[in-house]
Design a protein around this motif. Structure first.
Motif, short mmCIF file in Angstrom:
data_model
loop_
_atom_site.label_atom_id
_atom_site.label_comp_id
_atom_site.label_asym_id
_atom_site.label_seq_id
_atom_site.Cartn_x
_atom_site.Cartn_y
_atom_site.Cartn_z
N PRO A 284 8.25 -4.93 9.56
CA PRO A 284 6.95 -4.48 9.26
C PRO A 284 5.52 -5.47 9.50
O PRO A 284 6.20 -6.49 8.43
CB PRO A 284 6.59 -3.33 8.19
N GLU A 285 4.31 -5.17 9.10
CA GLU A 285 3.44 -6.23 8.94
C GLU A 285 2.36 -5.30 9.15
O GLU A 285 2.09 -4.81 10.79
CB GLU A 285 3.60 -8.01 9.84
N ALA A 286 2.27 -5.03 8.34
CA ALA A 286 0.38 -4.37 7.76
C ALA A 286 -0.35 -4.45 7.02
O ALA A 286 -0.14 -4.88 6.09
CB ALA A 286 1.19 -2.66 8.57
N GLN A 287 -1.71 -4.28 7.32
CA GLN A 287 -2.64 -3.61 6.62
C GLN A 287 -3.43 -2.08 6.51
O GLN A 287 -3.26 -1.38 7.03
CB GLN A 287 -3.55 -4.74 6.62
N LEU A 288 -3.05 -1.48 4.59
CA LEU A 288 -3.30 -0.18 4.47
C LEU A 288 -4.46 0.04 4.01
O LEU A 288 -4.87 -0.73 3.43
CB LEU A 288 -2.23 0.48 3.62
N ILE A 289 -5.10 1.13 4.02
CA ILE A 289 -6.14 1.73 3.97
C ILE A 289 -6.13 3.28 3.14
O ILE A 289 -5.71 3.63 3.95
CB ILE A 289 -7.25 1.11 4.31
N ARG B 291 -7.03 -1.42 -0.65
CA ARG B 291 -6.27 -1.33 0.55
C ARG B 291 -4.74 -2.53 -0.22
O ARG B 291 -4.64 -2.26 -1.28
CB ARG B 291 -6.38 -3.31 0.78
N VAL B 292 -4.00 -1.81 0.99
CA VAL B 292 -2.25 -2.14 0.79
C VAL B 292 -1.45 -2.80 1.46
O VAL B 292 -2.13 -2.84 2.72
CB VAL B 292 -1.28 -0.38 0.57
N HIS B 293 -0.69 -4.38 1.53
CA HIS B 293 -0.39 -4.60 2.01
C HIS B 293 1.04 -4.54 2.38
O HIS B 293 1.86 -4.81 1.36
CB HIS B 293 -0.60 -6.64 1.98
N HIS B 294 1.88 -4.52 3.75
CA HIS B 294 3.15 -3.92 4.22
C HIS B 294 3.88 -4.96 4.99
O HIS B 294 3.18 -4.98 5.58
CB HIS B 294 2.65 -2.69 4.57
#
Length: 210
Positions: free
Chosen positions: A110-115, A120-123
């Protein structure tokens, strides 16, 4: 004179009988009307309330966003007593597959930006999640999954490691819900090639029972 008296008696008798007949007719008519009256309406059963949804945590600070918690399938529900401490949505994300044996297969990265509720969280690879607000970091492993047609499955993950004591400091379980996309490409490929496939999901972080 006697004849006249008899005439009055007969007249009164006739009048009396007419009154009785009229009275009987009125009673009969009332009874008949009561007999054909529509039955009282039967009250509809009370509606059964749906089970209450799990309440989403409140968004905290200007960089945060409220995210509702979707329905969770039974096989991937967190343990009893777990409570949600954060909910996040993917704003941009991919699942990357590596070609082996001529097909894209195996675990994706996985490579994702979450809010969400904690900013904000980096996955990323691990799988790992790191708060961009305070640097707290967790890694987790898959505990259970629930398939969704045409997309990657929903998951329950159990946290294995923690670093830091911030937003993610007390997370024990992670739900990956409401997934879309992210499925490995079909068809042949050259070994070693990679394919990054866009995906979406909602991640819910849970603290263990107190």
């Amino acid at each position: 004179m006697l004849s006249t008296s008899h005439s009055w008696v007969r007249a009164l008798a006739v009048i009396g009988m007419a009154g009785v007949v009229a009275a009987i007719g009125a009673v009969t008519q009332q009874a008949s009307a009561a007999d054909v009256a529509a039955p009282a309406a039967v009250a509809a059963p009370a509606a059964v309330a749906a089970p209450a949804a799990v309440a989403a945590p409140a968004a905290v600070a200007a960089d945060a966003r409220r995210v509702d918690i979707p329905r969770i399938a039974s096989p991937i529900k967190p343990p009893a007593g777990a409570r949600p401490v954060g909910a996040y949505v993917v704003t941009r994300g991919t699942q990357t597959y590596t070609c082996a044996g001529g097909v894209f297969t195996g675990a994706s990265v996985p490579e994702a930006q979450l809010i969400g509720t904690g900013g904000r969280v980096h996955h990323f690879r691990g799988p790992s999640w790191q708060s961009e607000r305070d640097g707290s970091l967790i890694t987790a492993k898959k505990t259970a999954e629930s398939p969704r047609p045409g997309t990657i499955p929903e998951l329950l993950l159990t946290v294995e490691t923690h670093s830091g004591t911030g937003i993610l400091g007390n997370v024990a379980y992670i739900s990956r819900l409401l997934t879309s996309g992210g499925v490995a490409p079909a068809g042949g490929c050259v070994d070693g090639a990679t394919a990054a496939v866009p995906y979406g999901a909602v991640y819910v972080f849970w603290a263990a029972k107190r």
